[in-house]
Motif scaffolding. Structure first.
Motif, PDB file in Angstrom:
ATOM      1  N   PRO A   1      -8.422   2.845   0.126  1.00 38.12           N
ATOM      2  CA  PRO A   1      -9.519   1.884  -0.062  1.00 38.12           C
ATOM      3  C   PRO A   1      -9.042   0.464  -0.281  1.00 38.12           C
ATOM      4  N   GLY A   2      -7.771   0.270  -0.695  1.00 42.03           N
ATOM      5  CA  GLY A   2      -7.276  -1.075  -0.955  1.00 42.03           C
ATOM      6  C   GLY A   2      -7.073  -1.903   0.295  1.00 42.03           C
TER       7      GLY A   2
ATOM      8  N   THR B   1      10.254   3.790   1.887  1.00 46.37           N
ATOM      9  CA  THR B   1       9.788   2.537   1.319  1.00 46.37           C
ATOM     10  C   THR B   1       9.444   1.559   2.435  1.00 46.37           C
ATOM     11  N   ALA B   2       8.702   0.530   2.078  1.00 44.27           N
ATOM     12  CA  ALA B   2       8.356  -0.482   3.069  1.00 44.27           C
ATOM     13  C   ALA B   2       9.607  -1.155   3.610  1.00 44.27           C
ATOM     14  N   ALA B   3      10.593  -1.420   2.746  1.00 38.41           N
ATOM     15  CA  ALA B   3      11.831  -2.064   3.193  1.00 38.41           C
ATOM     16  C   ALA B   3      12.581  -1.185   4.187  1.00 38.41           C
TER      17      ALA B   3
ATOM     18  N   PRO C   1       3.264  -4.475   4.205  1.00 39.11           N
ATOM     19  CA  PRO C   1       4.299  -5.278   4.870  1.00 39.11           C
ATOM     20  C   PRO C   1       4.517  -4.907   6.332  1.00 39.11           C
ATOM     21  N   LEU C   2       3.986  -3.749   6.752  1.00 43.27           N
ATOM     22  CA  LEU C   2       4.204  -3.291   8.123  1.00 43.27           C
ATOM     23  C   LEU C   2       3.092  -3.726   9.065  1.00 43.27           C
TER      24      LEU C   2
ATOM     25  N   GLU D   1      -1.361   1.862  -0.015  1.00 36.96           N
ATOM     26  CA  GLU D   1      -1.529   0.532   0.564  1.00 36.96           C
ATOM     27  C   GLU D   1      -0.270  -0.314   0.436  1.00 36.96           C
ATOM     28  N   ALA D   2       0.434  -0.213  -0.701  1.00 32.36           N
ATOM     29  CA  ALA D   2       1.621  -1.044  -0.915  1.00 32.36           C
ATOM     30  C   ALA D   2       2.711  -0.719   0.101  1.00 32.36           C
TER      31      ALA D   2
END
Length: 846
Positions: free
Chosen positions: A276-277, A203-205, A257-258, A252-253
């Motif tokens: 593409p986002g 995850t991003a976190a 954040p990174l 993309e999500a």
């Protein structure tokens, strides 16, 4: 300014950490930076050194040494005491503690060979590849972007998305770039695998936690929320030149954040998806290696000596691997461990599609495993993906996909585009067409066998076959010369998905584009015993085949239809298809004996069942085929066919039989009678063409009649009029798309112009004929026309041109069967004995 590597441990308690590496300033400069940070916070709080000493518990001298950069960093408890005394909260506190932790880690890191850098860090970049082949343009582009970032010329951080299918070399490229550009980003490098293909994606976190720990934030100081971690991450990178590799991105999500805010940072993202986002314009799509680069990779990986010793086998291996870098490396690894294997031996094993994926595995490297990681990420599009393995052609459109998956065309197009984004399909070059890589197609077929039930596979396959054949019949109806039959074909009820076709041009486009699909579907229908569908296609292709006689498929098409009619006891249809098949033998492969034998079968059958129409067709065809060998019998049969057709109340059929009689009269030397009949037929067709419009059935037939009229006039010695007639034929065949007839007509025009003394005009006609025959791969015709051009040059005493044409004809002979090749070789032998060839031969003798 020197730097050190900071080892990173597990901050989540969930297992090993992805590789992360960071390099930041070390030595006296780093100490002074932290001292200035303490000084700024103290002044902001309006505290003296003595007051800060009293509130924090550190001595006044210690605080003074820290601020002047003359002391090492305090321990953690002292750092926290300073933060409390300076009343730091949230992000400011985290930044302060991180700065202290960074300095502590660097102050205690082991030196390496006097460079100030740690060696053997557990968090170093993965090893660089020693063979990164065929990626020079991508390297140059990324290096240009890196210079813009490192030099401070970019207004925002430069984000480069490196995308491509499994095994194409995305991670290898990003990692190689990171090594090459290290000097341009002296403040550090970060590398993290985001595990897009794993069952548990990072995850991003979690990724931020690991990145922050690498930047010196202790676990106890880690912000709890993802947004707070992202803010701290961007803050710590502010003002620094850092290269960040975010490998194996899921979406993309996960990655937004990174992304830092510092414009002097360069961020390289690798993903099997196009992402593409993300708004970045900097995208590097990796494609298959060129054949030359693939050979270079194989030579570098396996050894130049082995590859160069078996060049043909090496090329075969490259083709079987589809020029995919991963597959080529696996082949090289397997051959390196089996020195007793030849390249040809391994290529022979790989040529078996049933075991190719198993063979493309070496240790933990496997093409199938790499593809499976992408496949298991799919949603509903997985059904489309695996069922497209049933499609026989090289490329396909949304209609075929919709038929196989039994969904709407809009849904099919969306899912096809999702598969393109996942690099499991690729655009086929034409709008709306898609295709598999060969190895991906084999993988899709395997998933179809394992993930679909037998019932669903059979149902999808039958839907596709019936849909293709029904559309082929609809398309063929636009070439039908009987208006009533054409109308029946277009209005028949359909219980399968059919492509909408509105006119002849759309019909031609569909039949040409989908030939690699509808012809295999016809074979499958014959195998499955779908006799009605096979016979319908044979009937619908009759007049289309007349316009596109240059295709080599008609013997098979009409042969399958005749066999289906025989198997189902439909004797009338069998006679019809035998007549079509006889025509195909005469036109497609020039098989005169097989052509006559087949028409004789049709004649016998038609008489047995009392089918006068097919009897007239068989008689007419036999008269045409036998005219040069037996003129009198041929004329009798042609007139008998006309007599039969006259009593059938079928004006269209009678017209065609009369046209055949006129051709027979021309071939038997009765040119005046033939010309009179051809002239009458041409006038009838011109009137029909005015009603029907150009490009239709009347235009096609008028072209045939005009060419025969030219031959009539030639036989009568009226060559100038013959040229005008044959040019009319050429124009009509060009309009109707009959390239074979167009090429034959140009050859006739060349003969006429040569007779009239127009050598240049004759040569131009022959050149166009060569181009047309070459495009149709009618190589015997190509060689014949080239020798005609050589003969024309000999007549004009142009030895150089004649020699060129002879050499080109010899190159074509290797493509031919022995009999036509021998016949044409004899022509060459005769030709080169003539002046100026013969004169050149004598002048070279001693």
């Amino acid at each position: 300014m020197s730097s050190v590597d900071v080892p990173v441990g597990d901050v989540s308690g969930e297992g090993p950490v992805s590789p992360v590496v960071t390099r930041f300033p070390s030595g006296q400069a780093g100490i002074e930076e932290f001292g200035q940070l303490v000084l700024r916070h103290r002044l902001a709080c309006k505290l003296t050194q003595e007051e800060l000493s009293e509130q924090s518990g550190l001595s006044t001298r210690a605080i003074s040494d820290i601020e002047r950069g003359r002391a090492r960093r305090p321990q953690r408890r002292s750092l926290e005491a300073l933060a409390d005394a300076l009343r730091l909260r949230d992000l400011a506190r985290a930044e302060f503690l991180a700065a202290g932790r960074n300095r502590q880690a660097r102050d205690t890191a082991p030196p390496a060979d006097g460079t100030g850098e740690a060696v053997g860090s557990l968090c170093a970049l993965p090893p660089d590849t020693d063979t990164l082949t065929g990626r020079d343009p991508q390297l140059v582009r990324i290096e240009e972007l890196a210079r813009a970032a490192a030099d401070g010329k970019a207004a925002v951080p430069i984000v480069v998305v490196i995308s491509g299918p499994a095994g194409i070399g995305k991670s290898a490229l990003a990692n190689h770039v990171a090594y090459r550009l290290a000097d341009q980003f002296p403040d550090g490098q970060l590398f993290i695998d985001l595990r897009a293909m794993d069952t548990s994606v990072l995850t991003a976190a979690e990724a931020l936690a690991r990145l922050l720990y690498s930047l010196g934030v202790a676990p106890g100081d880690m912000p709890a929320q993802e947004s707070e971690r992202a803010s701290l991450y961007r803050s710590l990178l502010r003002g620094r030149r850092v290269l960040i590799v975010l490998d194996n991105v899921a979406d993309e999500a996960q990655v937004r954040p990174l992304l830092p805010a510092e414009p002097r940072c360069l961020i390289l993202l690798t993903s099997r998806y196009t992402l593409p986002g993300l708004g970045t314009p900097h995208r590097v799509g990796l494609e298959l290696l060129s054949p030359d680069d693939a050979r270079t990779l194989l030579r570098d990986s396996l050894g130049a000596d082995r590859v160069d010793a078996e060049p043909q086998a090496a090329d075969r291996l490259i083709t079987l691997c589809g020029r995919l870098p991963l597959a080529l490396r696996i082949v090289a690894n397997r051959l390196l461990t089996r020195a007793h294997w030849s390249l040809a031996q391994f290529a022979e094993r790989l040529s078996d599609e049933r075991q190719r994926l198993e063979l493309l595995q070496a240790g933990d490297l496997a093409v199938e495993s790499a593809l499976h990681l992408s496949y298991r990420q799919l949603g509903p599009e997985a059904v489309v993906f695996r069922r497209l393995a049933l499609a026989a052609g090289g490329d396909f459109d949304r209609r075929l996909a919709a038929t196989l998956a039994d969904i709407s065309e809009i849904a099919a197009e969306d899912q096809l585009e999702d598969l393109v984004d996942a690099h499991l399909l690729e655009p086929a070059g034409r709008h709306g067409r898609y295709r598999f890589h060969d190895l991906v197609r084999l993988f899709a077929a395997r998933r179809l066998d394992e993930d679909d039930t037998v019932r669903s596979r059979v149902a999808a396959h039958r839907r596709m076959v019936r849909s293709l054949l029904h559309t082929a019949v609809l398309a063929g109806s636009f070439y039908e010369r009987d208006p009533d039959r054409a109308r029946r074909l277009r209005t028949r009820p359909a219980d399968v998905r059919t492509v909408p076709i509105a006119d002849r041009q759309q019909a031609q486009n569909w039949l040409e584009t989908e030939l690699p699909h509808w012809l295999p579907a016809l074979r499958e229908a014959a195998r499955l015993g779908l006799h009605d569908e096979v016979i319908e296609v044979g009937g619908a292709m009759h007049w289309y085949s007349d316009v596109h006689a240059g295709l080599s498929v008609w013997i098979e098409v009409f042969g399958l239809a005749a066999a289906a009619a025989r198997a189902s006891g439909r004797r009338h249809d069998e006679a019809v298809q035998l007549n079509f098949l006889g025509w195909a033998h005469g036109v497609v492969d020039g098989g005169w004996s097989e052509c006559v034998r087949t028409h004789e079968q049709a004649l016998t059958l038609a008489r047995e069942i009392g089918d006068r129409r097919e009897e007239s067709w068989a008689l007419s065809a036999l008269s045409y085929q036998c005219a040069p060998r037996d003129p009198e019998r041929s004329e009798r049969r042609a007139r008998e066919a006309v007599e039969i057709s006259a009593g059938l109340e079928d004006s269209h059929n009678h017209f065609l039989i009369e046209a055949n009689l006129a051709a027979v009269l021309c071939m038997t030397g009765k040119f005046a009678e033939a010309a009179e009949l051809h002239g009458r037929l041409a006038a009838m067709l011109a009137e029909a063409e005015r009603v029907e419009g150009a490009g239709g059935t009347a235009s096609s037939l008028r072209g045939v009649v005009a060419r025969w009229l030219a031959q009539d006039l030639e036989g009568m010695g009226r060559h100038a009029e013959a040229v005008m007639a044959v040019r009319t034929a050429v124009e009509l065949f060009a309009v109707t798309g009959n390239r074979l007839a167009q090429a034959l007509s140009r050859t006739l025009e060349a003969d006429l112009l040569r007779t009239l003394g127009d050598q240049a005009g004759a040569g131009a006609c022959l050149q166009e004929a060569v181009e047309l025959f070459s495009a149709m791969k009618r190589f015997e015709r190509v060689a014949d026309v080239l020798l005609r051009a050589a003969e024309l040059s000999v007549a004009g005493d142009d030895r150089a041109a004649a020699q060129t044409y002879v050499d080109r004809a010899r190159e074509v002979l290797v493509r031919l069967d022995p009999e036509p090749a021998g016949r044409l070789s004899a022509r060459i032998s005769t030709l080169v004995q003539q002046p100026p060839f013969e004169m050149e031969h004598r002048s070279s003798m001693p």
